[in-house]
Design an enzyme around this catalytic site. Structure first.
Site, PDB file in Angstrom:
ATOM      1  N   LYS A  93       2.650   1.881   3.358  1.00  0.00           N
ATOM      2  CA  LYS A  93       1.915   2.027   4.622  1.00  0.00           C
ATOM      3  C   LYS A  93       2.073   0.835   5.560  1.00  0.00           C
ATOM      4  O   LYS A  93       2.175   0.991   6.766  1.00  0.00           O
ATOM      5  CB  LYS A  93       0.410   2.185   4.334  1.00  0.00           C
ATOM      6  CG  LYS A  93      -0.059   3.514   3.832  1.00  0.00           C
ATOM      7  CD  LYS A  93      -1.584   3.552   3.872  1.00  0.00           C
ATOM      8  CE  LYS A  93      -2.139   4.795   3.192  1.00  0.00           C
ATOM      9  NZ  LYS A  93      -2.125   4.665   1.726  1.00  0.00           N
ATOM     10  N   LYS A 111      -8.220  -1.238   3.551  1.00  0.00           N
ATOM     11  CA  LYS A 111      -7.559   0.062   3.672  1.00  0.00           C
ATOM     12  C   LYS A 111      -7.503   0.502   5.131  1.00  0.00           C
ATOM     13  O   LYS A 111      -6.496   1.067   5.580  1.00  0.00           O
ATOM     14  CB  LYS A 111      -8.299   1.102   2.824  1.00  0.00           C
ATOM     15  CG  LYS A 111      -7.740   2.515   2.901  1.00  0.00           C
ATOM     16  CD  LYS A 111      -6.363   2.595   2.263  1.00  0.00           C
ATOM     17  CE  LYS A 111      -6.427   2.581   0.769  1.00  0.00           C
ATOM     18  NZ  LYS A 111      -5.110   2.897   0.149  1.00  0.00           N
ATOM     19  N   ASP A 140       0.808  -1.218   0.000  1.00  0.00           N
ATOM     20  CA  ASP A 140       0.000   0.000   0.000  1.00  0.00           C
ATOM     21  C   ASP A 140       0.851   1.282   0.000  1.00  0.00           C
ATOM     22  O   ASP A 140       1.529   1.598   0.976  1.00  0.00           O
ATOM     23  CB  ASP A 140      -0.950   0.011   1.206  1.00  0.00           C
ATOM     24  CG  ASP A 140      -2.140   0.936   1.000  1.00  0.00           C
ATOM     25  OD1 ASP A 140      -2.317   1.475  -0.100  1.00  0.00           O
ATOM     26  OD2 ASP A 140      -2.902   1.124   1.968  1.00  0.00           O
ATOM     27  N   LYS A 163      -8.341  14.748  -3.257  1.00  0.00           N
ATOM     28  CA  LYS A 163      -8.683  14.097  -1.987  1.00  0.00           C
ATOM     29  C   LYS A 163      -8.592  15.072  -0.818  1.00  0.00           C
ATOM     30  O   LYS A 163      -7.640  15.837  -0.707  1.00  0.00           O
ATOM     31  CB  LYS A 163      -7.739  12.922  -1.762  1.00  0.00           C
ATOM     32  CG  LYS A 163      -7.942  12.167  -0.471  1.00  0.00           C
ATOM     33  CD  LYS A 163      -6.916  11.055  -0.375  1.00  0.00           C
ATOM     34  CE  LYS A 163      -6.994  10.313   0.951  1.00  0.00           C
ATOM     35  NZ  LYS A 163      -5.970   9.251   1.032  1.00  0.00           N
TER      36      LYS A 163
END
Length: 344
Positions: free
Chosen positions: A324, A211, A162, A252
């Site tokens: 991540k 996520k 990620d 975003k």
């Protein structure tokens, strides 16, 4: 119908129109190859876009991916290929004996067309069998134990998971600073909304859960590093929310609230607002990950007393700085604090 990358760029509207026009000669002839579509692993709202897909069993699809890798390498006259997953976030796959806990189980499961083998895992296996480094840019558990064992058996590199681009990267800096300064975060609430296809896919609960896991675990090593502040071992309340708002497209919005305990039972609240172009933050990470992975393929190490040079272990934890949820070798601590990652 199969469309060019130029057409998808126009649909995504990440780049301004004048830049799209300049890129058209380079993009309009690039046509994506057919890929794997398993509806159970991604949101139902993606069905309308799944119009360039492979058919047949999972074994047949894996064979086709392997053929595509070889064909691409030959036609482009390449020395090597590195495969990086930037497709939709999948739900987490089950991990269980007989399915995917060993390389043999996983290969048998693909051959038997087991439903619980995800598309990203099929891509990973195909890449490993072709000797190609595979990087997972999404949060799902692509690297089930069978994939890791297969990579080690074949001597191929894997890395994940990620992309760490915006809100989470900032969080891995701020929380590390607070804990290191003796300020105790006790509540972290992170809210996001975005309108691109990633946001649309993440509006489904199973995909959002993947996520949520990768975003939530980012503070664990920082909390564990200070046993004085967190003597009771209790972690901060940590809530992550992602909403799909089509109007904002790729722009975003991320809003965070950090509440910390301070001196004499006081509290400190930090509130942050970040607006970013999601794809434009992630794209340089793609380039960096591929470049660094290729560099790692050319590095060997020889310590004093060792008879010959050796390569890194198959899990390229060196790339964790850009991800991540770092994939690390068994028994290795996971580090998410940004500057500690860079130093290591």
């Amino acid at each position: 119908a199969v469309v060019s990358t130029q057409s998808t760029g126009e649909r995504a509207r990440v780049l301004d129109y004048s830049l799209q026009k300049q890129l058209r000669p380079y993009m309009e002839k690039i046509v994506p190859r057919a890929s794997i579509y398993c509806p159970d692993f991604i949101a139902a709202n993606q069905e309308a876009r799944a119009d360039n897909i492979l058919s047949g069993s999972k074994q047949n699809m894996m064979t086709r991916i392997r053929e595509d890798i070889r064909d691409f390498k030959e036609k482009k006259n390449l020395d090597k290929v590195i495969v990086l997953w930037t497709a939709n976030t999948e739900r987490f796959a089950d991990i269980r004996p007989g399915l995917n806990t060993t390389a043999e189980e996983l290969l048998n499961s693909i051959n038997n067309d087991e439903e619980e083998v995800s598309p990203s895992t099929i891509f990973a296996v195909a890449s490993i069998l072709e000797g190609c480094t595979y990087i997972n840019g999404s949060p799902q558990n692509t690297f089930v134990p069978g994939v890791v064992e297969l990579a080690e058996m074949e001597g191929v590199y894997i890395a994940g998971d990620d992309f760490k681009s915006g809100q989470t990267k900032f969080k891995s800096v701020l929380v590390d600073f607070l804990v290191g300064a003796g300020i105790k975060p006790v509540s972290i609430v992170s809210y996001n909304h975005l309108g691109n296809n990633d946001g649309k896919n993440l509006s489904a609960p199973s995909q959002f859960r993947s996520k949520e896991i990768s975003k939530s675990n980012v503070v664990d090593d920082m909390v564990n590093s200070n046993k004085i502040l967190y003597a009771d071992g209790k972690k901060p309340d940590h809530c992550v929310v992602i909403k799909y708002v089509p109007y904002v497209q790729d722009s975003k919005r991320a809003m965070d609230e950090y509440i910390s305990e301070i001196f004499m039972n006081g509290s400190n609240t930090i509130v942050c607002h970040n607006t970013c172009e999601d794809s434009l933050l992630a794209s340089p990470l793609i380039l960096d990950l591929v470049i660094l992975a290729e560099l790692c393929e050319r590095i060997t190490i020889q310590l004093d007393g060792e008879p010959q040079p050796r390569r890194f272990t198959s899990i390229l934890s060196l790339l964790s700085y850009l991800l991540k949820a770092p994939l690390v070798p068994a028994g290795t601590p996971v580090i998410n604090a940004l500057f500690k990652q860079r130093a290591s």
